[in-house]
Motif scaffolding. Structure first.
Motif, PDB file in Angstrom:
ATOM      1  N   MET A   1     -21.536  56.891 -11.544  1.00 10.69           N
ATOM      2  CA  MET A   1     -22.162  56.646 -10.248  1.00 10.69           C
ATOM      3  C   MET A   1     -21.956  57.855  -9.349  1.00 10.69           C
ATOM      4  SD  MET A   1     -21.334  53.673  -7.469  1.00 10.69           S
ATOM      5  CE  MET A   1     -21.669  52.368  -8.648  1.00 10.69           C
ATOM      6  N   SER A   2     -23.060  58.470  -8.878  1.00 11.15           N
ATOM      7  CA  SER A   2     -22.980  59.599  -7.962  1.00 11.15           C
ATOM      8  C   SER A   2     -22.754  59.098  -6.549  1.00 11.15           C
ATOM      9  CB  SER A   2     -24.276  60.409  -8.009  1.00 11.15           C
ATOM     10  OG  SER A   2     -24.467  60.989  -9.273  1.00 11.15           O
ATOM     11  N   SER A   3     -21.857  59.760  -5.816  1.00 14.86           N
ATOM     12  CA  SER A   3     -21.615  59.430  -4.424  1.00 14.86           C
ATOM     13  C   SER A   3     -22.334  60.455  -3.551  1.00 14.86           C
ATOM     14  CB  SER A   3     -20.111  59.442  -4.134  1.00 14.86           C
ATOM     15  OG  SER A   3     -19.872  59.144  -2.772  1.00 14.86           O
ATOM     16  N   VAL A   4     -23.283  59.983  -2.747  1.00 16.03           N
ATOM     17  CA  VAL A   4     -24.141  60.858  -1.951  1.00 16.03           C
ATOM     18  C   VAL A   4     -23.814  60.682  -0.469  1.00 16.03           C
ATOM     19  CG1 VAL A   4     -26.523  61.415  -1.319  1.00 16.03           C
ATOM     20  CG2 VAL A   4     -25.974  60.727  -3.671  1.00 16.03           C
ATOM     21  N   ALA A   5     -23.631  61.791   0.241  1.00 16.65           N
ATOM     22  CA  ALA A   5     -23.451  61.791   1.687  1.00 16.65           C
ATOM     23  C   ALA A   5     -24.668  62.460   2.316  1.00 16.65           C
ATOM     24  CB  ALA A   5     -22.192  62.543   2.073  1.00 16.65           C
ATOM     25  N   VAL A   6     -25.393  61.712   3.146  1.00 11.46           N
ATOM     26  CA  VAL A   6     -26.523  62.264   3.892  1.00 11.46           C
ATOM     27  C   VAL A   6     -26.061  62.501   5.320  1.00 11.46           C
ATOM     28  CG1 VAL A   6     -28.874  61.875   4.710  1.00 11.46           C
ATOM     29  CG2 VAL A   6     -28.209  61.103   2.425  1.00 11.46           C
ATOM     30  N   LEU A   7     -26.216  63.724   5.811  1.00 14.28           N
ATOM     31  CA  LEU A   7     -25.660  64.124   7.099  1.00 14.28           C
ATOM     32  C   LEU A   7     -26.774  64.210   8.141  1.00 14.28           C
ATOM     33  CD1 LEU A   7     -23.300  66.940   5.769  1.00 14.28           C
ATOM     34  CD2 LEU A   7     -22.930  64.463   5.826  1.00 14.28           C
ATOM     35  N   ARG A 105     -14.881  63.041  -0.715  1.00 16.54           N
ATOM     36  CA  ARG A 105     -15.036  61.854  -1.565  1.00 16.54           C
ATOM     37  C   ARG A 105     -16.443  61.749  -2.168  1.00 16.54           C
ATOM     38  NH1 ARG A 105     -13.468  57.135   2.164  1.00 16.54           N
ATOM     39  NH2 ARG A 105     -12.102  58.753   2.969  1.00 16.54           N
ATOM     40  N   HIS A 106     -17.375  62.618  -1.754  1.00 14.78           N
ATOM     41  CA  HIS A 106     -18.761  62.542  -2.215  1.00 14.78           C
ATOM     42  C   HIS A 106     -19.095  63.682  -3.174  1.00 14.78           C
ATOM     43  CE1 HIS A 106     -19.387  59.541   0.901  1.00 14.78           C
ATOM     44  NE2 HIS A 106     -18.921  60.380   1.799  1.00 14.78           N
ATOM     45  N   ASP A 107     -19.998  63.416  -4.118  1.00 20.43           N
ATOM     46  CA  ASP A 107     -20.456  64.417  -5.087  1.00 20.43           C
ATOM     47  C   ASP A 107     -21.599  65.262  -4.549  1.00 20.43           C
ATOM     48  OD1 ASP A 107     -18.915  63.255  -7.401  1.00 20.43           O
ATOM     49  OD2 ASP A 107     -20.233  61.568  -6.950  1.00 20.43           O
ATOM     50  N   VAL A 108     -22.481  64.629  -3.759  1.00 21.17           N
ATOM     51  CA  VAL A 108     -23.683  65.289  -3.258  1.00 21.17           C
ATOM     52  C   VAL A 108     -23.637  65.279  -1.733  1.00 21.17           C
ATOM     53  CG1 VAL A 108     -26.213  65.264  -3.203  1.00 21.17           C
ATOM     54  CG2 VAL A 108     -25.001  64.521  -5.274  1.00 21.17           C
ATOM     55  N   TRP A 109     -23.804  66.456  -1.128  1.00 22.80           N
ATOM     56  CA  TRP A 109     -23.860  66.573   0.325  1.00 22.80           C
ATOM     57  C   TRP A 109     -25.281  66.957   0.701  1.00 22.80           C
ATOM     58  CZ3 TRP A 109     -18.966  70.123   1.264  1.00 22.80           C
ATOM     59  CH2 TRP A 109     -17.827  69.456   0.794  1.00 22.80           C
ATOM     60  N   HIS A 110     -25.955  66.077   1.417  1.00 23.62           N
ATOM     61  CA  HIS A 110     -27.371  66.277   1.747  1.00 23.62           C
ATOM     62  C   HIS A 110     -27.488  66.615   3.232  1.00 23.62           C
ATOM     63  CE1 HIS A 110     -31.769  64.941   1.030  1.00 23.62           C
ATOM     64  NE2 HIS A 110     -31.699  65.557   2.209  1.00 23.62           N
ATOM     65  N   LEU A 111     -27.878  67.849   3.535  1.00 21.52           N
ATOM     66  CA  LEU A 111     -28.009  68.324   4.915  1.00 21.52           C
ATOM     67  C   LEU A 111     -29.407  67.995   5.433  1.00 21.52           C
ATOM     68  CD1 LEU A 111     -26.664  71.980   4.370  1.00 21.52           C
ATOM     69  CD2 LEU A 111     -25.364  69.852   4.409  1.00 21.52           C
ATOM     70  N   ARG A 135     -17.054  72.318  -6.703  1.00 24.68           N
ATOM     71  CA  ARG A 135     -17.901  72.230  -5.517  1.00 24.68           C
ATOM     72  C   ARG A 135     -18.875  71.061  -5.628  1.00 24.68           C
ATOM     73  NH1 ARG A 135     -20.727  77.867  -5.183  1.00 24.68           N
ATOM     74  NH2 ARG A 135     -20.483  77.692  -7.443  1.00 24.68           N
ATOM     75  N   PRO A 136     -19.178  70.433  -4.515  1.00 30.11           N
ATOM     76  CA  PRO A 136     -20.209  69.382  -4.527  1.00 30.11           C
ATOM     77  C   PRO A 136     -21.586  70.027  -4.689  1.00 30.11           C
ATOM     78  CG  PRO A 136     -19.619  69.892  -2.287  1.00 30.11           C
ATOM     79  CD  PRO A 136     -18.686  70.701  -3.155  1.00 30.11           C
ATOM     80  N   ARG A 137     -22.559  69.211  -4.971  1.00 36.61           N
ATOM     81  CA  ARG A 137     -23.943  69.680  -4.998  1.00 36.61           C
ATOM     82  C   ARG A 137     -24.494  69.622  -3.575  1.00 36.61           C
ATOM     83  NH1 ARG A 137     -27.194  66.050  -7.830  1.00 36.61           N
ATOM     84  NH2 ARG A 137     -28.758  67.694  -7.974  1.00 36.61           N
ATOM     85  N   LEU A 138     -25.040  70.727  -3.083  1.00 35.69           N
ATOM     86  CA  LEU A 138     -25.637  70.783  -1.764  1.00 35.69           C
ATOM     87  C   LEU A 138     -27.148  70.612  -1.884  1.00 35.69           C
ATOM     88  CD1 LEU A 138     -24.041  73.593   0.443  1.00 35.69           C
ATOM     89  CD2 LEU A 138     -23.769  71.127   0.620  1.00 35.69           C
ATOM     90  N   ILE A 139     -27.688  69.647  -1.162  1.00 36.04           N
ATOM     91  CA  ILE A 139     -29.126  69.411  -1.064  1.00 36.04           C
ATOM     92  C   ILE A 139     -29.502  69.527   0.410  1.00 36.04           C
ATOM     93  CG2 ILE A 139     -31.015  67.776  -1.524  1.00 36.04           C
ATOM     94  CD1 ILE A 139     -29.592  68.710  -4.044  1.00 36.04           C
ATOM     95  N   GLY A 140     -30.691  70.007   0.701  1.00 34.48           N
ATOM     96  CA  GLY A 140     -31.142  70.077   2.079  1.00 34.48           C
ATOM     97  C   GLY A 140     -32.512  69.451   2.227  1.00 34.48           C
ATOM     98  N   SER A 141     -32.837  69.001   3.414  1.00 34.34           N
ATOM     99  CA  SER A 141     -34.200  68.535   3.694  1.00 34.34           C
ATOM    100  C   SER A 141     -34.555  68.891   5.129  1.00 34.34           C
ATOM    101  CB  SER A 141     -34.356  67.029   3.450  1.00 34.34           C
ATOM    102  OG  SER A 141     -33.469  66.269   4.240  1.00 34.34           O
ATOM    103  N   VAL A 142     -35.838  69.163   5.356  1.00 34.66           N
ATOM    104  CA  VAL A 142     -36.344  69.538   6.675  1.00 34.66           C
ATOM    105  C   VAL A 142     -37.174  68.377   7.205  1.00 34.66           C
ATOM    106  CG1 VAL A 142     -37.788  71.145   7.962  1.00 34.66           C
ATOM    107  CG2 VAL A 142     -36.356  71.983   6.078  1.00 34.66           C
ATOM    108  N   HIS A 143     -36.813  67.876   8.377  1.00 32.39           N
ATOM    109  CA  HIS A 143     -37.494  66.724   8.958  1.00 32.39           C
ATOM    110  C   HIS A 143     -38.201  67.044  10.259  1.00 32.39           C
ATOM    111  CE1 HIS A 143     -35.581  63.753   6.216  1.00 32.39           C
ATOM    112  NE2 HIS A 143     -34.708  64.744   6.113  1.00 32.39           N
ATOM    113  N   THR A 144     -37.700  68.018  10.978  1.00 32.35           N
ATOM    114  CA  THR A 144     -38.244  68.389  12.284  1.00 32.35           C
ATOM    115  C   THR A 144     -38.284  69.903  12.373  1.00 32.35           C
ATOM    116  OG1 THR A 144     -37.258  66.417  13.286  1.00 32.35           O
ATOM    117  CG2 THR A 144     -37.950  68.160  14.789  1.00 32.35           C
TER     118      THR A 144
END
Length: 434
Positions: A1-7, A105-111, A135-144
């Protein structure tokens, strides 16, 4: 189970804007996914925590493996807000110690933004790299388009703090604010293995900086159960807010400022009323242009203020036309919500929001120029000819039901594959702030 943190370094409220609502929808979809998979919550492929800003630290569970966490800002931007307090509050600190303690505590950090949360995650990521630590996996997304919005607010702040300043000074401040935040955005996204954007244009822009293999599309969904036609909404809108019941209602929803095209819409409605067209403007939201709208339209406008989603859905359904001149949206979920409620939408040609239309000119009207005359000319047949208006409304509703995806579908098709692919050794599931 992957633990994902969305920031999501924005304050979560009932009246929060589209970025906050977007992640609320994705989290609720993840909670529903937990229930659908074999084995109940134990069969879910991820453990999801969405971090927001809040007045105090607290955890709001949605399911055993999905939750919201609110953290207090270190350096709130609230002091820089205008008198109407319509701007989003973010955290301007370069580092957030409490988030730094929780992220490992999370595997994926989503900016999803470019301030304290993202800066903290990137700093920890670089620190781990220097120490050759996992290192965790860094993911990013653009919303604004934050850099573009910064240029607009720089002008407002110049008017507030430097009254009587030369327009060239305002232009200089706006350009420098936009350039600085665009560089900051690109710098924070650079360590991300994948960056998600809502439009092909945004993908092309970031692909030139990050490389095309690192940029992918993240669509937006629609909650068709919440946003739908409601034959009782018009009478409710008249009773609740006193809007006229004898003429077409044109709706705008969003911040009432220049970045959303509010001055343009105000002047176009004033022009239509001067021509003798019977219509009334309804505006949901608040912002720097609120007083100017009142002065310009008087009795021809009703200002509702910010609204929670359930009330906004009824307002959509109670109005006839949704006019949205904004060019700063990366997606513009308000357009999809209005279409789902059966509104005839009117949008600026070339704006990202027109991607919600499957047949421009039929399921929505596209205005070729950003001028009051062009917008008045586009609104006129929708206001004065019920047959035309109803035809556009029917096609808009058809497009919404057949083309616009649900949040569940977007989660499963666009987000889960990115979060779960090539996952490193998962960290422990579950969450405790203590």
């Amino acid at each position: 189970m992957s633990s994902v943190a969305v920031l999501v370094e924005l304050v979560r409220r009932d009246t929060s804007g589209g970025q906050v609502k977007c992640w609320e929808h994705f989290a609720r979809s993840a909670a529903r996914l937990t229930e659908r998979l074999p084995g109940g919550s134990g069969g879910t492929p991820l453990d999801l925590t969405v971090y927001f800003l809040g007045e105090r630290e607290r955890v709001e569970p949605l399911s055993p493996h999905v939750r919201f966490v609110m953290l207090r800002p270190v350096l709130s931007s609230a002091a820089t807000r205008s008198a109407d307090r319509a701007e989003d509050v973010c955290d301007l600190a370069p580092y957030h110690p409490r988030l730094a303690a929780l992220l490992p505590r999370h595997d994926v950090w989503h900016l999803t933004h470019g301030f304290a949360f993202a800066a903290t995650a990137v700093r920890l990521h670089h620190r781990a790299a220097r120490r050759s630590a996992p290192r965790p996996r860094l993911i990013g997304s653009v919303h604004t388009d934050v850099p573009l919005l910064a240029s607009v607010y720089a002008r407002y702040l110049a008017e507030r703090w430097l009254p009587g300043s030369h327009p060239r000074v305002e232009d200089l401040l706006a350009d420098r604010a936009e350039s600085a935040l665009r560089r900051r955005r690109d710098r924070l996204l650079d360590p991300c293995e994948r960056v998600l954007v809502p439009t092909p244009e945004g993908r092309a822009e970031l692909a030139s900086v990050l490389g095309p293999h690192r940029v992918a599309l993240l669509r937006r969904g629609v909650d068709h159960e919440l946003f739908r036609p409601d034959p009782t909404a018009r009478d409710w809108l008249t009773r609740a807010y006193g809007v006229p019941g004898d003429r077409p209602l044109v709706l705008f929803a969003g911040r009432l400022d220049a970045s959303k095209g509010v001055p343009l819409l105000t002047e176009s409605v004033r022009l239509l009323r001067a021509r003798g067209d019977a219509l009334h403007l309804v505006m949901a939201g608040s912002g720097a242009e609120e007083d100017a709208v009142r002065r310009g339209l008087g009795r021809d406008v009703t200002l509702l203020g910010p609204l929670p989603q359930d009330r906004l859905a009824r307002v959509y359904a109670g109005c006839d036309v949704f006019a949205f001149p904004s060019r700063t949206e990366t997606s513009g979920n308000v357009v999809a919500e209005a279409m789902a409620c059966g509104s005839a939408v009117v949008l600026p040609e070339g704006a990202h929001t027109t991607r919600w239309l499957a047949a421009p000119g039929f399921d929505g009207i596209v205005v070729p120029a950003d001028s009051p005359v062009a917008w008045a000319d586009a609104l006129h047949p929708l206001v004065e000819r019920p047959v035309v208006r109803e035809a556009v409304r029917r096609r808009a509703l058809e497009t919404s039901r057949t083309v616009h995806p649900s949040w569940d579908r977007v989660l499963e098709e666009d987000l889960l594959p990115v979060w779960t692919q090539s996952a490193r050794t998962p960290r422990r599931a579950g969450f405790r702030t203590a």
